[in-house]
Design a protein around this motif. Structure first.
Motif, PDB file in Angstrom:
ATOM      1  N   ASP A  52       0.812  -1.216   0.000  1.00 21.22           N
ATOM      2  CA  ASP A  52       0.000   0.000   0.000  1.00 21.22           C
ATOM      3  C   ASP A  52       0.849   1.272   0.000  1.00 21.22           C
ATOM      4  O   ASP A  52       0.398   2.317  -0.469  1.00 21.22           O
ATOM      5  N   ALA A  53       2.070   1.188   0.523  1.00 18.36           N
ATOM      6  CA  ALA A  53       2.946   2.353   0.517  1.00 18.36           C
ATOM      7  C   ALA A  53       3.411   2.681  -0.903  1.00 18.36           C
ATOM      8  O   ALA A  53       3.645   3.843  -1.226  1.00 18.36           O
ATOM      9  N   ARG A  54       3.554   1.666  -1.738  1.00 21.49           N
ATOM     10  CA  ARG A  54       3.989   1.867  -3.127  1.00 21.49           C
ATOM     11  C   ARG A  54       3.121   1.012  -4.043  1.00 21.49           C
ATOM     12  O   ARG A  54       3.547  -0.049  -4.515  1.00 21.49           O
ATOM     13  N   PRO A  55       1.893   1.421  -4.316  1.00 21.31           N
ATOM     14  CA  PRO A  55       0.939   0.573  -5.041  1.00 21.31           C
ATOM     15  C   PRO A  55       1.319   0.256  -6.481  1.00 21.31           C
ATOM     16  O   PRO A  55       0.875  -0.757  -7.013  1.00 21.31           O
ATOM     17  N   THR A  56       2.124   1.086  -7.111  1.00 25.32           N
ATOM     18  CA  THR A  56       2.485   0.803  -8.503  1.00 25.32           C
ATOM     19  C   THR A  56       3.690  -0.117  -8.609  1.00 25.32           C
ATOM     20  O   THR A  56       3.997  -0.594  -9.692  1.00 25.32           O
ATOM     21  N   LEU A  57       4.358  -0.395  -7.511  1.00 29.55           N
ATOM     22  CA  LEU A  57       5.562  -1.213  -7.542  1.00 29.55           C
ATOM     23  C   LEU A  57       5.251  -2.704  -7.523  1.00 29.55           C
ATOM     24  O   LEU A  57       5.948  -3.498  -8.149  1.00 29.55           O
ATOM     25  N   TYR A  58       4.190  -3.115  -6.812  1.00 28.20           N
ATOM     26  CA  TYR A  58       3.888  -4.541  -6.634  1.00 28.20           C
ATOM     27  C   TYR A  58       2.546  -4.896  -7.270  1.00 28.20           C
ATOM     28  O   TYR A  58       1.621  -4.106  -7.275  1.00 28.20           O
ATOM     29  N   SER A  59       2.467  -6.128  -7.770  1.00 29.79           N
ATOM     30  CA  SER A  59       1.268  -6.537  -8.506  1.00 29.79           C
ATOM     31  C   SER A  59       0.484  -7.657  -7.827  1.00 29.79           C
ATOM     32  O   SER A  59      -0.526  -8.081  -8.352  1.00 29.79           O
ATOM     33  N   ASN A  60       0.917  -8.164  -6.695  1.00 28.95           N
ATOM     34  CA  ASN A  60       0.253  -9.336  -6.122  1.00 28.95           C
ATOM     35  C   ASN A  60      -0.411  -9.033  -4.779  1.00 28.95           C
ATOM     36  O   ASN A  60      -0.247  -9.755  -3.813  1.00 28.95           O
ATOM     37  N   ARG A  61      -1.202  -7.991  -4.731  1.00 23.95           N
ATOM     38  CA  ARG A  61      -1.895  -7.639  -3.484  1.00 23.95           C
ATOM     39  C   ARG A  61      -2.972  -8.672  -3.138  1.00 23.95           C
ATOM     40  O   ARG A  61      -3.155  -9.006  -1.973  1.00 23.95           O
ATOM     41  N   THR A  62      -3.683  -9.187  -4.131  1.00 26.20           N
ATOM     42  CA  THR A  62      -4.778 -10.124  -3.875  1.00 26.20           C
ATOM     43  C   THR A  62      -4.322 -11.400  -3.165  1.00 26.20           C
ATOM     44  O   THR A  62      -4.950 -11.796  -2.179  1.00 26.20           O
ATOM     45  N   PRO A  63      -3.259 -12.072  -3.597  1.00 24.63           N
ATOM     46  CA  PRO A  63      -2.827 -13.261  -2.849  1.00 24.63           C
ATOM     47  C   PRO A  63      -2.413 -12.953  -1.413  1.00 24.63           C
ATOM     48  O   PRO A  63      -2.617 -13.776  -0.514  1.00 24.63           O
ATOM     49  N   VAL A  64      -1.870 -11.771  -1.187  1.00 20.29           N
ATOM     50  CA  VAL A  64      -1.476 -11.387   0.172  1.00 20.29           C
ATOM     51  C   VAL A  64      -2.723 -11.196   1.033  1.00 20.29           C
ATOM     52  O   VAL A  64      -2.772 -11.648   2.185  1.00 20.29           O
ATOM     53  N   VAL A  65      -3.733 -10.547   0.480  1.00 19.30           N
ATOM     54  CA  VAL A  65      -4.982 -10.348   1.222  1.00 19.30           C
ATOM     55  C   VAL A  65      -5.632 -11.697   1.531  1.00 19.30           C
ATOM     56  O   VAL A  65      -6.102 -11.934   2.651  1.00 19.30           O
ATOM     57  N   VAL A  66      -5.649 -12.603   0.558  1.00 20.41           N
ATOM     58  CA  VAL A  66      -6.241 -13.930   0.769  1.00 20.41           C
ATOM     59  C   VAL A  66      -5.465 -14.700   1.836  1.00 20.41           C
ATOM     60  O   VAL A  66      -6.059 -15.319   2.726  1.00 20.41           O
ATOM     61  N   GLY A  67      -4.144 -14.672   1.776  1.00 22.01           N
ATOM     62  CA  GLY A  67      -3.336 -15.359   2.780  1.00 22.01           C
ATOM     63  C   GLY A  67      -3.547 -14.801   4.166  1.00 22.01           C
ATOM     64  O   GLY A  67      -3.645 -15.548   5.150  1.00 22.01           O
ATOM     65  N   ARG A  68      -3.653 -13.496   4.274  1.00 22.35           N
ATOM     66  CA  ARG A  68      -3.891 -12.857   5.575  1.00 22.35           C
ATOM     67  C   ARG A  68      -5.274 -13.221   6.104  1.00 22.35           C
ATOM     68  O   ARG A  68      -5.430 -13.528   7.287  1.00 22.35           O
ATOM     69  N   LEU A  69      -6.288 -13.201   5.239  1.00 20.20           N
ATOM     70  CA  LEU A  69      -7.633 -13.589   5.665  1.00 20.20           C
ATOM     71  C   LEU A  69      -7.696 -15.055   6.077  1.00 20.20           C
ATOM     72  O   LEU A  69      -8.377 -15.403   7.051  1.00 20.20           O
ATOM     73  N   LEU A  70      -7.010 -15.929   5.357  1.00 19.40           N
ATOM     74  CA  LEU A  70      -6.964 -17.340   5.747  1.00 19.40           C
ATOM     75  C   LEU A  70      -6.298 -17.510   7.107  1.00 19.40           C
ATOM     76  O   LEU A  70      -6.715 -18.360   7.909  1.00 19.40           O
ATOM     77  N   SER A  71      -5.283 -16.721   7.393  1.00 22.16           N
ATOM     78  CA  SER A  71      -4.637 -16.778   8.701  1.00 22.16           C
ATOM     79  C   SER A  71      -5.602 -16.350   9.800  1.00 22.16           C
ATOM     80  O   SER A  71      -5.654 -16.970  10.866  1.00 22.16           O
TER      81      SER A  71
END
Length: 97
Positions: A52-71
């Motif tokens: 979120d600090a650099r939204p144009t730098l990274y492209s895989n936000r969705t898998p991170v959100v899913v992994g965090r929600l699964l945790s």
């Protein structure tokens, strides 16, 4: 003051975050192994802050959100199972052995 007519930054065109897959794997494993969900949640929160600090730098936000929600789901399910077990033991009057 920022320009109100400036378009928002485009998300998802950068490279994948190096720990994005790790967060997803920890979230999935947390469903079977409760202690693994804790680092999945902590690492997921940290990685999301970096994305979120650099939204144009990274492209895989969705898998991170899913992994965090699964945790989070894994921790809630495991806490509920442990609480159910303790209540059942007390209600039935048996000792823990």
């Amino acid at each position: 003051m920022s320009n109100p007519y400036q378009p928002p930054p485009v998300r998802g065109y950068g490279r994948p975050h190096p720990q994005g897959t790790l967060v997803l794997v920890l979230g999935i494993l947390g469903l079977a192994l409760a202690p693994v969900a804790v680092p999945g949640l902590l690492r997921g929160t940290q990685v999301l802050r970096e994305i979120d600090a650099r939204p144009t730098l990274y492209s895989n936000r969705t898998p991170v959100v899913v992994g965090r929600l699964l945790s989070i789901v894994a921790l809630v399910v495991w806490a509920g199972a442990i609480l159910f077990y303790l209540v059942a033991v007390v209600a039935l009057g048996h000792d823990l052995t």
